[in-house]
Design a protein around this motif. Structure first.
Motif, PDB file in Angstrom:
ATOM      1  N   LYS A   1      -6.455 -34.053  56.944  1.00 61.98           N
ATOM      2  CA  LYS A   1      -6.717 -32.713  56.431  1.00 61.98           C
ATOM      3  C   LYS A   1      -6.856 -32.777  54.912  1.00 61.98           C
ATOM      4  N   VAL A   2      -7.878 -32.109  54.389  1.00 62.23           N
ATOM      5  CA  VAL A   2      -8.092 -32.091  52.942  1.00 62.23           C
ATOM      6  C   VAL A   2      -8.401 -30.668  52.485  1.00 62.23           C
ATOM      7  N   THR A   3      -8.212 -30.440  51.194  1.00 62.78           N
ATOM      8  CA  THR A   3      -8.596 -29.179  50.576  1.00 62.78           C
ATOM      9  C   THR A   3      -9.808 -29.432  49.698  1.00 62.78           C
ATOM     10  N   VAL A   4     -10.869 -28.638  49.899  1.00 66.57           N
ATOM     11  CA  VAL A   4     -12.099 -28.780  49.118  1.00 66.57           C
ATOM     12  C   VAL A   4     -12.058 -27.794  47.962  1.00 66.57           C
ATOM     13  N   ASN A   5     -12.177 -28.310  46.738  1.00 70.80           N
ATOM     14  CA  ASN A   5     -12.111 -27.468  45.550  1.00 70.80           C
ATOM     15  C   ASN A   5     -13.458 -27.213  44.893  1.00 70.80           C
ATOM     16  N   ASP A   6     -14.447 -28.056  45.200  1.00 71.79           N
ATOM     17  CA  ASP A   6     -15.745 -27.898  44.558  1.00 71.79           C
ATOM     18  C   ASP A   6     -16.793 -28.630  45.386  1.00 71.79           C
ATOM     19  N   GLU A   7     -18.058 -28.250  45.205  1.00 69.09           N
ATOM     20  CA  GLU A   7     -19.166 -28.908  45.884  1.00 69.09           C
ATOM     21  C   GLU A   7     -20.357 -28.994  44.951  1.00 69.09           C
ATOM     22  N   GLN A   8     -21.104 -30.094  45.075  1.00 66.39           N
ATOM     23  CA  GLN A   8     -22.357 -30.212  44.329  1.00 66.39           C
ATOM     24  C   GLN A   8     -23.218 -31.329  44.903  1.00 66.39           C
ATOM     25  N   SER A   9     -24.484 -30.998  45.132  1.00 68.45           N
ATOM     26  CA  SER A   9     -25.499 -31.973  45.544  1.00 68.45           C
ATOM     27  C   SER A   9     -25.076 -32.844  46.722  1.00 68.45           C
ATOM     28  N   GLY A  10     -24.493 -32.228  47.747  1.00 68.04           N
ATOM     29  CA  GLY A  10     -24.109 -32.985  48.937  1.00 68.04           C
ATOM     30  C   GLY A  10     -22.776 -33.683  48.851  1.00 68.04           C
ATOM     31  N   TRP A  11     -22.035 -33.438  47.769  1.00 68.75           N
ATOM     32  CA  TRP A  11     -20.701 -34.022  47.607  1.00 68.75           C
ATOM     33  C   TRP A  11     -19.656 -32.914  47.589  1.00 68.75           C
ATOM     34  N   ALA A  12     -18.443 -33.246  47.993  1.00 67.30           N
ATOM     35  CA  ALA A  12     -17.337 -32.291  47.965  1.00 67.30           C
ATOM     36  C   ALA A  12     -16.154 -32.923  47.249  1.00 67.30           C
ATOM     37  N   LYS A  13     -15.527 -32.159  46.381  1.00 66.90           N
ATOM     38  CA  LYS A  13     -14.329 -32.630  45.695  1.00 66.90           C
ATOM     39  C   LYS A  13     -13.132 -32.232  46.540  1.00 66.90           C
TER      40      LYS A  13
ATOM     41  N   PRO B   1     -18.078 -22.276  42.664  1.00 64.34           N
ATOM     42  CA  PRO B   1     -17.400 -23.414  43.284  1.00 64.34           C
ATOM     43  C   PRO B   1     -16.578 -23.006  44.498  1.00 64.34           C
ATOM     44  N   THR B   2     -16.477 -23.920  45.449  1.00 56.85           N
ATOM     45  CA  THR B   2     -15.628 -23.690  46.611  1.00 56.85           C
ATOM     46  C   THR B   2     -14.171 -23.807  46.182  1.00 56.85           C
ATOM     47  N   GLU B   3     -13.354 -22.908  46.649  1.00 58.77           N
ATOM     48  CA  GLU B   3     -11.949 -22.939  46.281  1.00 58.77           C
ATOM     49  C   GLU B   3     -11.065 -22.954  47.523  1.00 58.77           C
ATOM     50  N   ASN B   4     -10.199 -23.947  47.603  1.00 65.32           N
ATOM     51  CA  ASN B   4      -9.180 -24.030  48.645  1.00 65.32           C
ATOM     52  C   ASN B   4      -9.745 -23.922  50.059  1.00 65.32           C
ATOM     53  N   LEU B   5     -10.844 -24.607  50.294  1.00 66.30           N
ATOM     54  CA  LEU B   5     -11.428 -24.667  51.628  1.00 66.30           C
ATOM     55  C   LEU B   5     -10.788 -25.820  52.395  1.00 66.30           C
ATOM     56  N   GLU B   6     -10.197 -25.513  53.536  1.00 68.69           N
ATOM     57  CA  GLU B   6      -9.551 -26.541  54.346  1.00 68.69           C
ATOM     58  C   GLU B   6     -10.598 -27.235  55.213  1.00 68.69           C
ATOM     59  N   ALA B   7     -10.546 -28.554  55.259  1.00 71.93           N
ATOM     60  CA  ALA B   7     -11.509 -29.321  56.042  1.00 71.93           C
ATOM     61  C   ALA B   7     -10.821 -30.536  56.658  1.00 71.93           C
ATOM     62  N   THR B   8     -11.534 -31.168  57.606  1.00 68.76           N
ATOM     63  CA  THR B   8     -11.001 -32.331  58.301  1.00 68.76           C
ATOM     64  C   THR B   8     -11.974 -33.493  58.167  1.00 68.76           C
TER      65      THR B   8
ATOM     66  N   ASN C   1      -9.557 -21.176  57.727  1.00 67.62           N
ATOM     67  CA  ASN C   1     -10.399 -20.674  56.656  1.00 67.62           C
ATOM     68  C   ASN C   1     -10.859 -19.234  56.815  1.00 67.62           C
ATOM     69  N   ASN C   2     -10.573 -18.637  57.978  1.00 70.66           N
ATOM     70  CA  ASN C   2     -10.837 -17.208  58.168  1.00 70.66           C
ATOM     71  C   ASN C   2     -12.211 -16.770  57.680  1.00 70.66           C
ATOM     72  N   ASN C   3     -13.250 -17.311  58.337  1.00 65.92           N
ATOM     73  CA  ASN C   3     -14.629 -16.925  58.069  1.00 65.92           C
ATOM     74  C   ASN C   3     -15.150 -17.360  56.701  1.00 65.92           C
ATOM     75  N   THR C   4     -14.439 -18.213  56.006  1.00 68.45           N
ATOM     76  CA  THR C   4     -14.987 -18.759  54.779  1.00 68.45           C
ATOM     77  C   THR C   4     -16.192 -19.610  55.130  1.00 68.45           C
ATOM     78  N   GLN C   5     -17.203 -19.644  54.251  1.00 69.97           N
ATOM     79  CA  GLN C   5     -18.398 -20.406  54.531  1.00 69.97           C
ATOM     80  C   GLN C   5     -18.063 -21.881  54.665  1.00 69.97           C
ATOM     81  N   PRO C   6     -18.636 -22.572  55.646  1.00 68.94           N
ATOM     82  CA  PRO C   6     -18.320 -23.978  55.850  1.00 68.94           C
ATOM     83  C   PRO C   6     -18.884 -24.843  54.748  1.00 68.94           C
ATOM     84  N   VAL C   7     -18.377 -26.071  54.671  1.00 69.75           N
ATOM     85  CA  VAL C   7     -18.913 -27.028  53.723  1.00 69.75           C
ATOM     86  C   VAL C   7     -20.374 -27.270  54.056  1.00 69.75           C
ATOM     87  N   THR C   8     -21.237 -27.240  53.052  1.00 70.59           N
ATOM     88  CA  THR C   8     -22.653 -27.406  53.296  1.00 70.59           C
ATOM     89  C   THR C   8     -22.991 -28.861  53.514  1.00 70.59           C
TER      90      THR C   8
END
Length: 344
Positions: free
Chosen positions: A96-108, A62-69, A131-138
Motif C-alpha cells: 500500500k502506498v500514498t500518492v502525493n503527486d503525478e506527472q507525465s506517467g509517473w507517480a510520487k 497535484p494528487t494529494e493523499n491518494l491511496e494505491a496498491t 479513496n471515496n470516489n477520488t479520481q484514480p491514478v492516470t
C-alpha cells in the motif's frame, strides 16, 4: 394638427416595419455541395451565428493523499520521474502506498515503511475502498489477469531459455562496449531463477560463455517437448534515435500468443517502448516445433535504452515481465482447453 400627428406615426412605423418587410423579401443565393446554385427567401433559412470564446487552460493540481496498491513485484522507486534516475528502493506486489503527486506517467509515492520516490503509474492501482470516489491514478492499468495470487499455471511446465550468442559469437556491442552475449546470459539467469521459484522446469541452452549452434538450440526445445521456448537478444541499429522492445514469431498459430503475451508484460515491467510483435524467419524459431519466441530487449545503439538495459535492476524487471507473460499465456491456453473439452 391631426395630420401632423398622423405623419409622425407613419414615419415611425416606416422605420420599424419597412426594414422588416424588406428583410422578408430579401433573397440569398446559396450553393449546395452538389455544386447546384439558386435563390431562396431568407425566411426559409437560418443564419449561422459565430460565437467567439476565450480559450482557457485547465490547471492540473497535484494528487494529494491518494491511496494505491502496487501491482507488480520488485517495483523500482526512483529519485526523480525518469528511467535514468537512480533507484532509491523497491516495492513488492500488494504494498500500500500514498500518492502525493503525478506527472507525465509517473507517480510520487510513499510507503508505510518509509520508501519514497517516483514509480510508473502503470504499476499501481487505485484503492477504491479508501479513496471515496477520488479520481484514480492516470495511465495504463495492469490487467488483473496478469496479477495472479497463484503460480499454479507454471508448475510442471518446461521452459527453455536461450541466451543469444556466446563464445566466439559476441553478438552486437553496446555504445559503452558491452557485448550482447554478456547481457543475454545475465538476463536469462535471472529469468531462470524467477521461473524455477514459480515451479517451472527451466532448461538453459547455455549457462556460460560458450557457443551453441542455432540448430542445437532449437533441438533442446524439441527434444524436451518445451511448453515454451524464449530466446533473449539485444538490438542494434545505425539510427541512434530508435529504441524500444520487440519480439518475433515464426508460425502464427503456434507462436504468436506466447510472443505477444511476453512482450506486453515485459513492456509494462521495464517501461521501454513497445515496437510490436512481428514475423521473422529466424533459425531458432523456424526449426522449433514447440511454442517459441525471440525477444529483443532494447537497442544497445540508443543512449536511453542502453543506460537502462545494462543494469541488474533491468534484468529483474525483464524476469518479472516474462513471468507475468507466461502466466497470461498458460492461463489462456488452459481456458482454451477447458472450452474445447466442454464443446466436445
Amino acid at each position: 394638427m391631426k395630420n401632423l400627428r398622423l405623419i409622425k406615426v407613419l414615419t415611425i412605423l416606416s422605420v420599424i416595419v419597412l426594414p422588416f418587410l424588406v428583410g422578408l423579401s430579401q433573397k440569398y443565393q446559396i450553393k449546395l455541395s452538389s455544386t447546384q446554385a439558386g435563390w431562396v427567401l431568407n425566411v426559409n433559412i437560418k443564419q449561422a451565428r459565430v460565437k467567439f470564446k476565450t480559450k482557457t487552460h485547465k490547471r492540473v493540481t497535484p494528487t494529494e493523499n491518494l491511496e494505491a496498491t502496487v501491482g507488480v513485484n520488485g517495483l523500482n522507486v526512483r529519485e526523480q520521474p525518469s528511467l535514468s534516475s537512480s533507484v532509491v528502493g523497491k516495492l513488492n506486489l500488494g504494498t500500500k502506498v500514498t500518492v502525493n503527486d503525478e506527472q507525465s506517467g509517473w507517480a510520487k509515492v510513499k510507503s508505510s515503511s518509509g520508501i519514497q520516490g517516483w514509480v510508473y503509474t502503470n504499476y499501481i492501482s487505485k484503492d477504491e475502498a479508501s479513496n471515496n470516489n477520488t479520481q484514480p491514478v492516470t495511465g495504463p492499468t495492469i490487467s488483473t489477469d496478469s496479477i495472479q495470487n497463484t503460480q499454479e499455471p507454471l508448475k510442471g511446465k518446461t521452459i527453455v531459455l536461450d541466451p543469444g550468442h556466446g563464445g566466439s559469437d559476441d553478438g552486437t556491442t553496446s555504445i559503452v562496449g558491452t557485448y550482447e552475449k554478456t547481457l543475454t546470459i545475465a538476463t536469462a539467469k535471472i529469468v531462470d531463477q524467477k521461473l524455477e521459484n514459480a515451479g517451472a522446469k527451466v532448461i538453459m541452452t547455455r549457462t556460460n560463455d560458450t557457443y551453441v549452434p542455432l540448430q542445437q538450440r532449437a533441438d533442446v526445445s524439441n527434444k524436451n517437448h518445451a511448453d515454451a521456448f524464449i530466446s533473449f537478444h539485444y538490438n542494434w541499429i545505425n539510427d541512434p534515435l530508435i529504441n524500444g522492445l520487440t519480439d518475433f514469431y515464426y508460425q502464427k498459430s503456434k507462436d504468436y500468443l506466447l510472443a505477444s503475451d511476453i512482450l506486453n508484460e515485459v513492456v509494462k515491467t521495464t517501461g521501454l517502448n513497445n515496437d510490436g510483435t512481428r514475423f521473422d524467419d529466424l533459425d531458432v524459431l523456424r526449426n522449433n516445433s514447440q511454442p517459441c519466441t525471440l525477444i529483443e530487449l532494447g537497442f544497445l545503439s540508443n543512449k536511453q535504452d542502453d543506460s537502462v538495459v545494462e543494469s541488474s535492476t533491468y534484468h529483474d524487471n525483464v524476469a518479472q515481465g516474462v513471468y507475468l507473460g507466461l502466466l497470461d499465456y498458460f492461463s489462456t491456453k488452459k481456458q482454451e482447453t477447458k472450452s474445447k473439452d466442454t464443446n466436445h
